[in-house]
Write an enzyme that holds these catalytic residues in place. Structure first.
Site, short mmCIF file in Angstrom:
data_model
loop_
_atom_site.label_atom_id
_atom_site.label_comp_id
_atom_site.label_asym_id
_atom_site.label_seq_id
_atom_site.Cartn_x
_atom_site.Cartn_y
_atom_site.Cartn_z
N TYR A 67 0.57 -22.98 -5.45
CA TYR A 67 -0.40 -23.78 -4.70
C TYR A 67 0.27 -24.56 -3.57
O TYR A 67 -0.32 -24.77 -2.52
CB TYR A 67 -1.19 -24.69 -5.65
CG TYR A 67 -2.32 -23.93 -6.31
CD1 TYR A 67 -2.13 -23.35 -7.56
CD2 TYR A 67 -3.52 -23.74 -5.66
CE1 TYR A 67 -3.14 -22.59 -8.14
CE2 TYR A 67 -4.53 -22.99 -6.23
CZ TYR A 67 -4.34 -22.42 -7.47
OH TYR A 67 -5.35 -21.65 -8.03
N HIS A 121 -15.71 -24.28 -5.04
CA HIS A 121 -14.51 -23.94 -5.82
C HIS A 121 -13.40 -24.97 -5.66
O HIS A 121 -12.23 -24.70 -5.91
CB HIS A 121 -14.00 -22.54 -5.42
CG HIS A 121 -14.94 -21.47 -5.83
ND1 HIS A 121 -14.95 -20.22 -5.26
CD2 HIS A 121 -15.94 -21.45 -6.74
CE1 HIS A 121 -15.91 -19.49 -5.79
NE2 HIS A 121 -16.53 -20.21 -6.71
N CYS A 149 0.61 -37.90 -13.41
CA CYS A 149 -0.43 -38.86 -13.03
C CYS A 149 0.14 -40.26 -12.96
O CYS A 149 0.70 -40.75 -13.95
CB CYS A 149 -1.57 -38.82 -14.05
SG CYS A 149 -2.83 -40.06 -13.71
N ASN A 218 -19.92 -9.26 7.56
CA ASN A 218 -18.80 -8.76 6.78
C ASN A 218 -18.50 -7.33 7.21
O ASN A 218 -19.42 -6.50 7.24
CB ASN A 218 -19.15 -8.78 5.28
CG ASN A 218 -17.95 -8.58 4.39
OD1 ASN A 218 -17.07 -7.79 4.68
ND2 ASN A 218 -17.92 -9.30 3.29
N ALA A 236 -16.27 -12.31 11.44
CA ALA A 236 -17.07 -13.53 11.57
C ALA A 236 -16.83 -14.23 12.90
O ALA A 236 -17.78 -14.68 13.55
CB ALA A 236 -16.73 -14.48 10.42
N1 APR Z 1 -14.94 -11.62 8.90
C1 APR Z 1 -15.89 -11.52 7.93
N2 APR Z 1 -15.64 -11.02 6.69
C2 APR Z 1 -14.38 -10.61 6.44
C3 APR Z 1 -13.35 -10.67 7.40
C4 APR Z 1 -13.68 -11.20 8.68
N3 APR Z 1 -12.76 -11.31 9.64
N4 APR Z 1 -12.20 -10.19 6.83
C5 APR Z 1 -12.51 -9.83 5.56
N5 APR Z 1 -13.82 -10.08 5.32
C6 APR Z 1 -14.55 -9.88 4.07
C7 APR Z 1 -14.03 -8.77 3.17
O1 APR Z 1 -14.59 -7.52 3.52
C8 APR Z 1 -14.50 -9.23 1.80
O2 APR Z 1 -15.80 -8.73 1.52
O3 APR Z 1 -14.41 -11.05 3.32
C9 APR Z 1 -14.58 -10.75 1.94
C10 APR Z 1 -13.52 -11.52 1.17
O4 APR Z 1 -13.80 -11.36 -0.19
P1 APR Z 1 -12.87 -12.00 -1.32
O5 APR Z 1 -11.48 -11.76 -1.00
O6 APR Z 1 -13.41 -11.52 -2.63
O7 APR Z 1 -13.13 -13.56 -1.16
P2 APR Z 1 -14.37 -14.44 -1.69
O8 APR Z 1 -15.61 -13.66 -1.75
O9 APR Z 1 -14.38 -15.68 -0.90
O10 APR Z 1 -13.87 -14.77 -3.20
C11 APR Z 1 -14.64 -15.61 -3.98
O11 APR Z 1 -13.04 -15.61 -5.75
O12 APR Z 1 -10.84 -15.48 -6.13
C12 APR Z 1 -11.89 -16.32 -6.19
O13 APR Z 1 -11.99 -18.67 -6.00
C13 APR Z 1 -11.70 -17.51 -5.28
O14 APR Z 1 -13.28 -18.52 -3.76
C14 APR Z 1 -12.73 -17.31 -4.19
C15 APR Z 1 -13.76 -16.44 -4.87
#
Ligand code: APR
Length: 246
Positions: A67, A121, A149, A218, A236
């Site tokens: 982290y 989260h 702590c 996406n 995005a």
């Molecule tokens: N613009 C838009 N979307 C994008 C881009 C971009 N430049 N680059 C990648 N992506 C998309 C990918 O195609 C994918 O569908 O973003 C998504 C990322 O997905 P994850 O990696 O699964 O992330 P997320 O959905 O935020 O994960 C949810 O899971 O691991 C836990 O706590 C963690 O908050 C996180 C949660």
């Protein structure tokens, strides 16, 4: 450019309340790794050894080191045009709630009004006690890992994020539920998430059922793609400024 705006404007989408759900893909354009996409964190690291309460109990030093590294990465990153467009849009529209799964602080650093941002989260830069209610934002130096702590003196501090197997903060759920229940949304923007959690899908679909146009941004398909009224298979940072007419 125009086709994006006209398709929204035709449907009054920007007039009503707007629910925005963001994920790691939004911060990908700021150089932060996603979790499941190509080169994603969970492709390189086993979440069960780094992002669960059990992993922390087993090896708090390892978890903290990881982290600390993520904090350094997020600190180096800067908000991209996607974050900035959402921040400006929310600043001009009080009936807009941004629900982010991201634990980085790029939405805040882009100027998103605090009252219109919910971290479901948790927050990477928060430390909280594993025993009492102590919380702080102190930068933890790597030498004193795992930090303890200052109030109960021997309990470990942990990163203020929600780990796998943990429940969401009830206050956070209440905020989102309150918005989703009382708003007849005009627009539901789902940006950069695989939508792999049921509550994310539920909030998006209920906001859509309340009248919202569901727009997905996406490059890849997700769990919500079937329900999307409009899908932009683009990054995005390239879509949001145009889409929000900024
Ligand atoms: N613009 C838009 N979307 C994008 C881009 C971009 N430049 N680059 C990648 N992506 C998309 C990918 O195609 C994918 O569908 O973003 C998504 C990322 O997905 P994850 O990696 O699964 O992330 P997320 O959905 O935020 O994960 C949810 O899971 O691991 C836990 O706590 C963690 O908050 C996180 C949660």
């Amino acid at each position: 450019m125009t086709h994006k705006i006209s398709r929204l404007k035709g449907r009054r989408a920007l007039d009503g309340p707007v629910l925005v759900i963001t994920g790691a893909g939004l911060s990908a354009d700021s150089g932060l790794q996603t979790f499941r996409g190509a080169g994603g964190l969970w492709r390189n690291y086993n979440p069960l050894t780094l992002a669960t309460p059990e992993a922390f109990a087993r090896n708090p030093h390892l978890v903290w080191e990881w982290y600390q590294w993520r904090r350094a990465e997020a600190t180096k990153a800067t908000p991209n045009p996607g974050h900035l467009a959402l921040a400006r849009f929310a600043s001009n529209k009080t009936e807009c709630l941004i629900v982010t799964q991201n634990v980085d602080n790029l939405h805040e650093r882009a100027g998103t009004p605090e009252g219109q941002l919910v971290h479901v989260h948790g927050d990477l830069f928060l430390n909280r006690c594993t025993r009492c209610s102590y919380v702080d934002r102190e930068c933890t130096s790597s030498v004193d890992l795992p930090p303890r702590c200052p109030r109960c003196e021997d309990a470990l501090l942990r990163p203020g994020v929600v780990w796998f197997g943990e429940s969401l903060d009830s206050k956070v759920i209440e905020r989102v539920e309150d918005f989703v229940c009382r708003s007849e949304c005009g627009l539901v923007l789902v940006v950069g998430t695989t939508a792999c959690f049921a509550y994310i899908i539920d909030w998006a679909l209920r906001a859509k059922r309340s009248g919202g146009l569901l727009v997905e941004i996406n490059p890849e398909e997700t769990e919500l793609s079937e329900a999307a009224d409009i899908a932009y298979r683009e990054r995005a940072r390239d879509v949001l400024p145009e889409l929000l007419g900024l």
